[in-house]
Design a protein around this motif. Structure first.
Motif, PDB file in Angstrom:
ATOM      1  N   VAL A  76       0.874  -1.174   0.000  1.00 47.61           N
ATOM      2  CA  VAL A  76       0.000   0.000   0.000  1.00 47.61           C
ATOM      3  C   VAL A  76       0.912   1.225   0.000  1.00 47.61           C
ATOM      4  CG1 VAL A  76      -1.819   1.230   1.235  1.00 47.61           C
ATOM      5  CG2 VAL A  76      -1.737  -1.269   1.319  1.00 47.61           C
ATOM      6  N   GLU A  77       0.802   2.054  -1.033  1.00 50.00           N
ATOM      7  CA  GLU A  77       1.682   3.218  -1.142  1.00 50.00           C
ATOM      8  C   GLU A  77       0.868   4.479  -1.409  1.00 50.00           C
ATOM      9  OE1 GLU A  77       5.679   1.929  -3.287  1.00 50.00           O
ATOM     10  OE2 GLU A  77       3.893   1.353  -4.428  1.00 50.00           O
ATOM     11  N   VAL A  78       1.388   5.600  -0.929  1.00 48.61           N
ATOM     12  CA  VAL A  78       0.858   6.916  -1.265  1.00 48.61           C
ATOM     13  C   VAL A  78       1.874   7.556  -2.200  1.00 48.61           C
ATOM     14  CG1 VAL A  78       0.157   9.179  -0.391  1.00 48.61           C
ATOM     15  CG2 VAL A  78      -0.322   7.121   0.955  1.00 48.61           C
ATOM     16  N   TRP A  79       1.363   8.096  -3.308  1.00 45.25           N
ATOM     17  CA  TRP A  79       2.189   8.758  -4.308  1.00 45.25           C
ATOM     18  C   TRP A  79       1.695  10.176  -4.514  1.00 45.25           C
ATOM     19  CZ3 TRP A  79       6.231   6.596  -7.289  1.00 45.25           C
ATOM     20  CH2 TRP A  79       6.489   5.248  -7.031  1.00 45.25           C
ATOM     21  N   ASN A  80       2.594  11.059  -4.950  1.00 48.82           N
ATOM     22  CA  ASN A  80       2.239  12.423  -5.322  1.00 48.82           C
ATOM     23  C   ASN A  80       2.202  12.492  -6.840  1.00 48.82           C
ATOM     24  OD1 ASN A  80       1.830  15.235  -5.313  1.00 48.82           O
ATOM     25  ND2 ASN A  80       4.024  15.604  -5.465  1.00 48.82           N
ATOM     26  N   GLN A  81       1.034  12.798  -7.390  1.00 47.09           N
ATOM     27  CA  GLN A  81       0.881  12.931  -8.835  1.00 47.09           C
ATOM     28  C   GLN A  81       1.463  14.265  -9.285  1.00 47.09           C
ATOM     29  OE1 GLN A  81      -2.768  11.572 -10.826  1.00 47.09           O
ATOM     30  NE2 GLN A  81      -3.040  13.728 -11.352  1.00 47.09           N
ATOM     31  N   ASN A  82       2.306  14.210 -10.294  1.00 45.38           N
ATOM     32  CA  ASN A  82       2.904  15.419 -10.873  1.00 45.38           C
ATOM     33  C   ASN A  82       2.424  15.587 -12.305  1.00 45.38           C
ATOM     34  OD1 ASN A  82       4.604  16.095  -8.625  1.00 45.38           O
ATOM     35  ND2 ASN A  82       5.878  14.344  -9.182  1.00 45.38           N
ATOM     36  N   ASN A  83       2.321  16.820 -12.765  1.00 45.65           N
ATOM     37  CA  ASN A  83       1.867  17.066 -14.125  1.00 45.65           C
ATOM     38  C   ASN A  83       2.979  16.947 -15.155  1.00 45.65           C
ATOM     39  OD1 ASN A  83      -0.771  17.551 -13.316  1.00 45.65           O
ATOM     40  ND2 ASN A  83      -0.355  19.700 -12.900  1.00 45.65           N
ATOM     41  N   VAL A  84       4.205  17.308 -14.794  1.00 43.25           N
ATOM     42  CA  VAL A  84       5.304  17.340 -15.752  1.00 43.25           C
ATOM     43  C   VAL A  84       6.296  16.209 -15.520  1.00 43.25           C
ATOM     44  CG1 VAL A  84       7.203  18.744 -16.644  1.00 43.25           C
ATOM     45  CG2 VAL A  84       5.061  19.839 -15.968  1.00 43.25           C
ATOM     46  N   THR A  85       6.600  15.917 -14.273  1.00 40.22           N
ATOM     47  CA  THR A  85       7.587  14.891 -13.943  1.00 40.22           C
ATOM     48  C   THR A  85       6.877  13.615 -13.470  1.00 40.22           C
ATOM     49  OG1 THR A  85       7.736  15.693 -11.672  1.00 40.22           O
ATOM     50  CG2 THR A  85       9.280  16.634 -13.272  1.00 40.22           C
ATOM     51  N   PRO A  86       7.597  12.494 -13.392  1.00 39.86           N
ATOM     52  CA  PRO A  86       6.984  11.252 -12.909  1.00 39.86           C
ATOM     53  C   PRO A  86       6.499  11.411 -11.458  1.00 39.86           C
ATOM     54  CG  PRO A  86       9.081  10.801 -13.979  1.00 39.86           C
ATOM     55  CD  PRO A  86       8.973  12.294 -13.854  1.00 39.86           C
ATOM     56  N   PRO A  87       5.536  10.580 -11.043  1.00 39.81           N
ATOM     57  CA  PRO A  87       5.038  10.655  -9.661  1.00 39.81           C
ATOM     58  C   PRO A  87       6.153  10.391  -8.652  1.00 39.81           C
ATOM     59  CG  PRO A  87       3.677   9.185 -10.992  1.00 39.81           C
ATOM     60  CD  PRO A  87       4.866   9.545 -11.813  1.00 39.81           C
ATOM     61  N   ASP A  88       6.000  10.958  -7.447  1.00 42.36           N
ATOM     62  CA  ASP A  88       6.951  10.754  -6.361  1.00 42.36           C
ATOM     63  C   ASP A  88       6.312   9.857  -5.314  1.00 42.36           C
ATOM     64  OD1 ASP A  88       8.873  12.716  -7.303  1.00 42.36           O
ATOM     65  OD2 ASP A  88       7.424  14.227  -6.651  1.00 42.36           O
ATOM     66  N   ARG A  89       7.067   8.869  -4.834  1.00 43.32           N
ATOM     67  CA  ARG A  89       6.579   8.014  -3.758  1.00 43.32           C
ATOM     68  C   ARG A  89       6.628   8.800  -2.450  1.00 43.32           C
ATOM     69  NH1 ARG A  89       8.335   4.551   0.206  1.00 43.32           N
ATOM     70  NH2 ARG A  89       7.113   2.660   0.511  1.00 43.32           N
ATOM     71  N   VAL A  90       5.508   8.842  -1.731  1.00 42.41           N
ATOM     72  CA  VAL A  90       5.419   9.565  -0.469  1.00 42.41           C
ATOM     73  C   VAL A  90       5.690   8.624   0.705  1.00 42.41           C
ATOM     74  CG1 VAL A  90       3.892  10.918   1.029  1.00 42.41           C
ATOM     75  CG2 VAL A  90       3.811  11.232  -1.454  1.00 42.41           C
ATOM     76  N   GLY A  91       5.190   7.407   0.630  1.00 38.26           N
ATOM     77  CA  GLY A  91       5.401   6.432   1.698  1.00 38.26           C
ATOM     78  C   GLY A  91       4.592   5.181   1.429  1.00 38.26           C
ATOM     79  N   GLY A  92       4.841   4.140   2.220  1.00 37.50           N
ATOM     80  CA  GLY A  92       4.115   2.894   2.000  1.00 37.50           C
ATOM     81  C   GLY A  92       4.227   1.950   3.179  1.00 37.50           C
ATOM     82  N   CYS A  93       3.510   0.849   3.064  1.00 40.47           N
ATOM     83  CA  CYS A  93       3.561  -0.215   4.070  1.00 40.47           C
ATOM     84  C   CYS A  93       3.017  -1.496   3.457  1.00 40.47           C
ATOM     85  CB  CYS A  93       2.757   0.167   5.312  1.00 40.47           C
ATOM     86  SG  CYS A  93       0.995   0.308   5.011  1.00 40.47           S
ATOM     87  N   GLN A  94       3.218  -2.606   4.139  1.00 37.88           N
ATOM     88  CA  GLN A  94       2.715  -3.905   3.708  1.00 37.88           C
ATOM     89  C   GLN A  94       1.423  -4.222   4.446  1.00 37.88           C
ATOM     90  OE1 GLN A  94       4.009  -6.252   1.529  1.00 37.88           O
ATOM     91  NE2 GLN A  94       5.739  -4.972   0.944  1.00 37.88           N
TER      92      GLN A  94
END
Length: 131
Positions: A76-94
């Motif tokens: 389970v991960e939270v990502w930051n959606q970006n308009n110009v660059t690829p998404p950034d991983r914010v954090g996650g867990c199993q």
């Protein structure tokens, strides 16, 4: 408990708090991504535009992940959606699938980079139609 054939994990992301900030100039647009392991099947929620470090999905956080019989965990991960660059991983867990039942459960998951994700999860044979 391993997944059965034609089984889904139904998740509704509710909110997150104290997320690690990955946005440089603007507020983050976070979304939740699920990855079944070991099959690699994925599903994701819609992004919360301007959700920042404490997003609330308000009904836009539903997703259905198709599980394979061998799947035992979900990343389970939270990502930051970006308009110009690829998404950034914010954090996650199993998430251990053995802990997820057929009845919806409220879960508060601590993320590996700090912060917490609140969601509901349950198993279903009917898939997205069962939301």
């Amino acid at each position: 408990m391993a997944a059965l054939a034609n089984e889904f994990l139904l998740v509704e992301a509710l909110s997150a708090s104290d997320l690690k900030n990955r946005a440089v100039l603007f507020s983050m647009d976070p979304y939740v991504k699920l990855t079944a392991q070991p099959s690699g099947a994925t599903a994701r929620t819609k992004a919360v535009k301007g959700g920042g470090r404490g997003p609330k999905w308000k009904g836009a956080g539903r997703c259905a992940l198709k599980l394979a019989p061998a799947d035992a965990r979900v990343l389970v991960e939270v990502w930051n959606q970006n308009n110009v660059t690829p998404p950034d991983r914010v954090g996650g867990c199993q998430l251990d699938l053995a802990a997820v039942l057929d009845d919806a459960q409220a879960l508060r998951l601590p993320l590996d980079t700090g912060g917490e994700l609140a969601l509901t999860a349950r198993r279903s044979a009917a898939g997205p139609a069962d939301f």
